[in-house]
Write an enzyme that holds these catalytic residues in place. Structure first.
Site, PDB file in Angstrom:
ATOM      1  CD  GLU A  71      -0.410 -13.396  26.566  1.00 20.69           C
ATOM      2  OE1 GLU A  71       0.687 -13.074  27.277  1.00 20.69           O
ATOM      3  OE2 GLU A  71      -1.314 -12.774  26.099  1.00 20.69           O
TER       4      GLU A  71
ATOM      5  CD  GLU B  59      -1.178  -6.563  29.666  1.00 21.81           C
ATOM      6  OE1 GLU B  59      -1.644  -6.358  28.234  1.00 21.81           O
ATOM      7  OE2 GLU B  59      -1.293  -7.271  30.211  1.00 21.81           O
ATOM      8  CG  HIS B  60       2.857  -9.960  30.191  1.00 21.72           C
ATOM      9  ND1 HIS B  60       3.147 -11.187  30.224  1.00 21.72           N
ATOM     10  CD2 HIS B  60       1.978  -9.465  29.269  1.00 21.72           C
ATOM     11  CE1 HIS B  60       2.040 -11.720  29.609  1.00 21.72           C
ATOM     12  NE2 HIS B  60       1.190 -10.888  29.136  1.00 21.72           N
TER      13      HIS B  60
ATOM     14  CG  HIS C  82       0.824  -7.972  25.064  1.00 24.27           C
ATOM     15  ND1 HIS C  82       2.004  -9.073  24.979  1.00 24.27           N
ATOM     16  CD2 HIS C  82       0.035  -8.492  25.691  1.00 24.27           C
ATOM     17  CE1 HIS C  82       1.281 -10.161  25.771  1.00 24.27           C
ATOM     18  NE2 HIS C  82       0.199  -9.691  25.996  1.00 24.27           N
TER      19      HIS C  82
END
Lengths: 432, 424
Positions: B141, B68-69, B65
């Site tokens: 997040e 991905e950022h 993840h």
């Protein structure tokens, strides 16, 4: 894909989009009524109760089985808020006749079913069934209470309630716990009978069938719809300026780990003879797109928040900024959001920003033509705004919006109210 | 390129595998304004321990993840998200337990946007500074997710079901685990998992299949790469690790999710058969037209948000169902009652009716181009094609559905996760 609009009966309008682009056809029926505190819950509850059963399919199991037989057609009750108009009724989508095995035809079966749900509800002694009304009332109450689960949506709603206090716009589309609680089956039946007589009706179809066939099917399905004095005096009262001279501030606490900021703005003279495509481009430049000032500066450059975006209600002329922040970033986030608006008002909009904003609006609108559901929603709004052009024309108009238009609109925008949802300080260390 | 027409769906699928191992699938859709492209890697939150060049490596939770950022940062200081947006495309990305996908949709300049997508996903660029900054953003997040009842409900259930499988941990990791992520970790994982041999490219829209292939061939690295083996821990028994989890949060009504582990069918047509059997089975037992659903709904024990599905990730498969409802135990009791009826017999008429519904959904799913792109990618990694569904549906028997339900929903296999309001 040209929209054909006809009046089937007094105050009953059909907008038809004939296309072979999709494998899904869609059909909607909306009764229009003024959104207000006294009747909002009745309007929200009615289609849910009607969806429980009709004479031929008296309960959910019978109705769901019929929908299974119709290749998993979806036929849902729907209630929407467009400015200060409550639109309530049914939305159906189903396999387009062109794609059914063996040349079966669904359209007439779906219009017939929708007509039955509206006009031949399952009643006892002429009244809507008490058990259905009470059961759905409980579920509506649960839905109203569960709005708190989505904290940003909750913050936005609390902002709207306080900012627009005294305006119909403050009323939530589902109504409130208090007004739902007082609804009985007799009261709902009276409301139902009156609404059938007086409400303007918006019908929409998108699919491969010819408009004449759709009009015939719907005229047949709605043959027994009673029409009295239709109430065309329905609409949204636009307030151009802030309620008080200075911005009002509201703060509340809940057990949350992230703060939710919600800010409401009035659009001033920009709502006098409004230029809708230009308003959309302004919003995209300010906070409505990922290339916007709020996204680029508040979120990306300053890391002040997890997200910051703006949304515009064209019906009401209200701009809303929503942002998720750490509690101690409140002052910094607020002042940066105001600074970004001021920048736009001062004409700080590069060519690249303008072009990106125009493109975002144009792309969003062109994409509407790719989805029956989006076309339905767009068409309902256009009809309520009294506009007769489609998404492609809207996109083309957006592409012609100038910097001067955007800056002029920004100059009219004033902040009416700010709402902040923060954590409970005494419980700040709980559960960490 | 090979093309195949699916008459029941009215679509043509073009497929090709490049020399570097990249699988490409394109469905041209004439007349649609928007085109979609998804560039996905078979690498998700659960892929934390893997073998590469003969060596087993462990990585902290949340790397997929995090990557991905950070993939949007380009060496020239630009951000791919902004560049694509400025070009009129809407780019985005997501990471699940099983895969990371980068995609965009656009109304014009498809080839140009596709080139940008292929380039930025293949170009790692991380600095100490950008990683530190992202730790702050992702930390936010993670905290936001922790406020979400849906998130808590789901992961609490998975922690009941699985003792070891990493699918039980949040895809984003924890505030602590992401602190261990450094530029070196990101570069290493990019090298291992972002090789075309481990990826798929799926495009749907008004696009030219040959042009898509030619561009991918031109932009992406040549030569086959190693597809890493993964370790999801030793096999787990059918029984859950624990049966019940209850928590309190700021919600208005009690919410529940129950689930059971099942043995995933092997990738390929068997998997498609299991996916469709699952769809029919759950619709039959607890879909809107089932006696179970309608009676629970009438008793106010479930809401319209009640849903049920099969989920696959990290060599695992599970059945998950739930929604809002004040008395989850009564719901489970009703499920058990419906199963005892099923032990006697299955209503074949109901089965035939339900098969029409599933067929209708399959045909209509061809209109949602973005969703179609995603299901091509997900199904591709699982070795099947979603366009084969109508034919496969005709082969599934009522008895198969009956056996599946009786196997999956044995009482001793079911775990329950509940979130109650803080104040009753």
């Amino acid at each position: 894909m040209e929209a054909i609009r006809t009046e089937l009966k007094p105050g009953v309008f059909l907008t038809c989009l004939q296309t072979d682009k999709f494998k899904t056809a869609c059909l909607s029926l909306n009764l229009l009524t003024q959104l207000n505190r006294d009747t909002a819950s009745l309007g929200a509850l009615l289609p849910r109760v009607l969806r429980r059963g009709c004479r031929q399919y008296p309960d959910m199991e019978a109705l769901s089985r019929e929908l299974d037989r119709l290749y998993g057609a979806r036929l849902d009750s729907v209630v929407r808020k467009r400015g200060e108009v409550q639109c309530l009724g049914f939305y159906a989508d189903f396999v387009d006749d062109a794609w059914l095995p063996g040349g079966e035809r669904l359209l007439e079966q779906i219009t017939g079913l929708m007509g039955q749900l509206l006009l031949q509800p399952f009643t006892r002694g002429g009244l809507l069934l008490q058990s259905y009304v009470e059961n759905e009332r409980g579920k509506l109450l649960d839905d109203i209470r569960s709005l708190i689960n989505d904290k940003q949506a909750y913050a936005n709603r609390r902002l709207t309630e306080q900012m627009c206090f005294g305006e119909d716009y403050a009323v939530a589309v589902l109504g409130s716990e208090e007004t739902v609680g007082s609804i009985g089956y007799q009261k709902l039946t009276r409301y139902y009978r009156e609404l059938l007589q007086t409400a303007p009706v918006e019908l929409f179809y998108c699919g491969s069938a010819a408009p004449e066939r759709v009009a015939a099917a719907l005229s047949d399905a709605l043959a027994t719809l009673p029409r009295g004095e239709v109430n065309f005096d329905i609409g949204t009262d636009i307030r151009m300026n802030t309620v008080e001279e200075t911005t009002r501030y509201f703060t509340e606490s809940l057990d949350v780990t992230q703060g939710k900021l919600s800010m409401g703005f009035r659009l001033g003279d920009a709502m006098e003879d409004p230029d809708f495509p230009a308003l959309r481009v302004f919003n995209a430049a300010f906070g409505g797109a990922v290339t916007s000032k709020l996204f680029e500066n508040v979120r990306e450059k300053l890391s002040l928040c997890y997200y910051a975006s703006s949304a515009l209600d064209l019906h009401k002329g209200v701009l809303l900024v929503a942002s998720g922040i750490e509690f101690d970033k409140y002052d910094a986030a607020l002042s940066e959001i105001f600074a970004q608006l001021r920048a736009l008002q001062d004409g700080q909009l590069t060519d690249a920003e303008l072009i990106a904003a125009r493109k975002a609006v144009a792309t969003d609108h062109r994409a509407i033509a790719d989805s029956p559901a989006a076309l339905e929603s767009f068409t309902l709004s256009q009809n309520l705004l009294g506009l007769d052009y489609g998404p492609e024309e809207f996109a083309a108009l957006a592409e012609m919006v100038t910097k001067e238009q955007v800056v002029r609109i920004a100059g009219q925008v004033t902040c009416d109210a700010v709402y902040f949802l923060k954590g409970k300080e005494d419980e700040a260390d709980d559960g960490q | 390129m090979v093309s195949k027409y699916y008459p029941r769906m009215g679509e043509t699928l073009y497929t090709h595998t490049l020399d570097n191992g990249l699988a490409i699938q394109v469905i041209p859709k004439k007349g649609f304004q928007k085109s979609y492209a998804m560039f996905a890697t078979n690498y998700g939150g659960a892929d934390r321990r893997f073998r590469y060049q003969g060596e087993w490596l462990n990585t902290p939770a949340g790397v997929a993840h995090f990557l991905e950022h950070k993939m949007f940062d380009m060496p020239d200081g630009s951000n791919a998200l902004s560049v694509l947006s400025a070009n009129g495309a809407s780019p985005n990305a997501f990471t699940s337990s099983a895969m990371t996908a980068y995609y965009f949709e656009c109304t014009e300049g498809f080839q140009e946007n596709l080139k940008m997508l292929l380039e930025f996903v293949s170009t790692p660029y991380f600095t100490e500074e950008s990683v530190a900054k992202e730790q702050g953003i992702i930390g936010q997040e993670i905290r936001m997710c922790e406020d979400s009842p849906d998130y808590a409900l789901y992961y609490n259930l998975l922690k009941c079901l699985y003792a070891r499988n990493p699918v039980r941990d949040s895809v984003a990791g924890t505030v602590e685990s992401i602190r261990e992520i450094t530029p070196d970790v990101l570069y290493a994982c990019h090298k291992v998992f972002y090789h075309p041999s481990n990826m798929r490219l799926c495009c749907v829209g008004d696009v030219e299949p040959e042009a898509v292939c030619a561009l991918a061939e031109q932009v992406l690295p040549k030569g086959k790469g190693e597809v890493p083996a993964r370790d999801y821990g030793s096999a787990e028994p059918g029984k859950p690790a624990s049966f019940r989890h209850k928590a309190a949060m700021e919600v208005s009504n009690t919410q529940f999710l129950f689930g059971a582990k099942l043995t995933p069918a092997k990738p390929g047509p068997d998997r498609l058969r299991q996916v469709l059997t699952g769809d029919l089975a759950l619709r039959y037992l607890m879909g809107e037209s089932s006696p179970l659903y309608t009676s629970l709904y009438a008793k106010n024990l479930i809401h319209t948000d009640f849903s049920a599905e099969l989920d696959y990730a990290a060599g695992a498969a599970m059945l998950i169902a739930g929604g809002e409802g004040r008395d989850p135990h009564s719901v489970l009791a009703a499920v058990e009652e419906a199963l005892s009826e099923l032990r006697r017999d299955i209503d074949t008429e109901a089965f035939q009716r339900i098969r029409r519904t599933t067929l209708g959904y399959c045909i209509r799913s061809m209109d949602r181009l973005g969703g179609l792109c995603t299901s091509l990618a997900e199904a591709g990694f699982a070795g099947y094609c979603p366009l084969d569904a109508p034919e496969m549906l005709e082969n599934i028997t009522p008895e198969e559905v009956r056996q599946a339900l009786l196997d999956w929903l044995q009482p001793e296999r079911i775990a329950l996760s509940v979130i109650e309001p803080l104040r009753p």
